[in-house]
Design a protein around this motif. Structure first.
Motif, short mmCIF file in Angstrom:
data_model
loop_
_atom_site.label_atom_id
_atom_site.label_comp_id
_atom_site.label_asym_id
_atom_site.label_seq_id
_atom_site.Cartn_x
_atom_site.Cartn_y
_atom_site.Cartn_z
N GLY A 219 42.76 46.53 72.40
CA GLY A 219 42.47 48.01 71.84
C GLY A 219 42.53 49.05 72.74
O GLY A 219 41.90 49.07 73.82
N GLY A 220 43.46 50.19 72.47
CA GLY A 220 43.49 51.46 73.29
C GLY A 220 44.85 51.12 73.98
O GLY A 220 45.81 50.42 73.86
N ALA A 221 44.84 52.05 75.33
CA ALA A 221 45.95 52.00 76.04
C ALA A 221 45.48 51.76 77.65
O ALA A 221 44.35 52.14 77.76
CB ALA A 221 46.63 53.43 75.83
N ILE A 222 46.54 51.29 78.67
CA ILE A 222 46.36 51.42 79.98
C ILE A 222 47.35 51.99 80.69
O ILE A 222 48.43 51.89 80.29
CB ILE A 222 46.06 49.62 80.13
CG1 ILE A 222 45.05 49.08 79.41
CG2 ILE A 222 45.95 49.72 81.78
CD1 ILE A 222 45.11 47.58 79.67
N PHE A 223 46.90 52.77 81.47
CA PHE A 223 47.88 53.55 82.36
C PHE A 223 47.84 53.04 83.86
O PHE A 223 46.59 53.01 84.29
CB PHE A 223 47.76 55.07 82.21
CG PHE A 223 47.88 55.64 81.07
CD1 PHE A 223 49.22 56.23 80.49
CD2 PHE A 223 46.91 55.77 79.98
CE1 PHE A 223 49.65 56.57 79.38
CE2 PHE A 223 47.36 56.16 78.80
CZ PHE A 223 48.60 56.75 78.47
#
Length: 249
Positions: A219-223
Motif C-alpha cells: 500500500g502506498g507509493a515508492i519513488f
C-alpha cells in the motif's frame, strides 16, 4: 541516449518559456499587492469588503508561489558534486521534514536510514536535499499528512550506484499517470504546479541518473532515484583527507 537528449532539450525549452512567463507576471503582481495594501490602509472597510481584500492578497501569494516554482525549475543549475557524510544528510533531511510536518499539524512518522552508516555520499549536496524534500513532501501530501514515511539511501549494483528510496503509506499511484508523473506541469493535486517531481527528474538527470515511481505492494507509493557513484570525486576526497592527517614521527 538520443531519447534522453531529446527529453533534455524539451525540458530546457519548457524551462525558458516558464521563466519568461514568470517574469512578465511578477511585476504587475507586485503592483497589485502594493495597491491593495494601500487601499486596505486608507479605506474604512467592513464585513465582506475586508474578506474580499484578504482573498485578493491570499490569492496573490498563491500565484507568487507558482511563479517561484517556475523560476526554480527554469534556473536549475548543473550539479556541483562533492563528497559528504551520510550523517550530515540524514540529520538535515530528518529535521526539515519533521518541521514541515509540524507546520502542517500533521502526524507523519518519519524514518530516515543510510546504509552503510559510514557511507560517503558523492552528489551536489544542496540538490540532493532539495530532491529528497520534494519527494518527501509529495508523499506527505498524498497521505494527507497522516501515515508512515521512510527514506533509505543505499549503494546498489556492486557498490557503484546510489539509490534513494522514498516510501509512503498513501493511496498509491494511478496507472494512467505513472508514466507521466515526472513530466512538468503534470499534477493530480488541486492548486499544484506539477513541478515538484519534474525538478526531481532534472536533478537526477544532472547527476547522470534516473527517477521512477511504482506502487508499494503493501500500500502506498515508492519513488526510486538512482545515480552513479563518481569514483573520481570520492578518490579526491580520500586523498585530501590523507594529506591533512599529520605524519606520525
Amino acid at each position: 541516449l538520443s531519447a534522453r537528449i531529446r527529453e533534455s532539450d524539451r525540458l530546457a525549452a519548457i524551462g525558458e518559456l516558464a521563466a519568461s512567463i514568470a517574469h512578465e507576471i511578477r511585476n504587475p503582481l507586485a503592483s497589485i499587492r502594493g495597491s491593495v495594501e494601500i487601499l486596505a490602509g486608507d479605506l474604512e472597510l467592513e464585513g465582506y469588503q475586508n474578506q474580499l481584500l484578504g482573498l485578493v492578497l491570499k490569492e496573490r501569494a498563491r500565484v507568487n508561489t507558482i511563479i517561484n516554482d517556475f523560476l526554480a525549475y527554469s534556473r536549475m543549475p548543473g550539479a556541483v558534486k562533492s563528497c559528504f557524510s551520510s550523517q550530515e544528510f540524514r540529520e538535515q533531511i530528518s529535521l526539515q521534514i519533521k518541521q514541515h510536518v509540524a507546520a502542517k499539524n500533521g502526524r507523519v512518522r518519519v524514518n530516515c536510514n543510510v546504509h552503510p552508516g559510514d557511507l560517503k555520499i558523492v552528489a551536489d549536496s544542496g540538490q540532493l536535499i532539495q530532491m529528497t524534500l520534494n519527494l518527501a513532501i509529495n508523499s506527505c501530501q498524498a497521505m494527507d499528512y497522516k501515515g508512515d514515511l521512510r527514506i533509505d539511501l543505499n549503494l546498489v549494483g556492486d557498490g557503484g550506484t546510489y539509490e534513494l528510496v522514498v516510501t509512503d503509506t498513501g493511496p498509491g499511484i494511478e496507472p494512467e499517470i505513472r508514466d507521466h508523473l515526472f513530466s512538468p506541469f503534470k499534477t493530480t493535486k488541486e492548486g499544484g504546479t506539477g513541478l515538484g517531481l519534474s525538478i526531481v527528474a532534472r536533478i537526477a538527470s544532472a547527476h547522470g541518473g534516473t527517477a521512477r515511481a511504482e506502487d508499494n505492494p503493501g500500500g502506498g507509493a515508492i519513488f526510486r532515484v538512482r545515480w552513479p557513484l563518481d569514483a573520481k570525486v570520492l578518490t579526491e576526497e580520500v586523498l585530501e583527507t590523507t594529506e591533512t592527517v599529520p605524519a606520525v614521527s
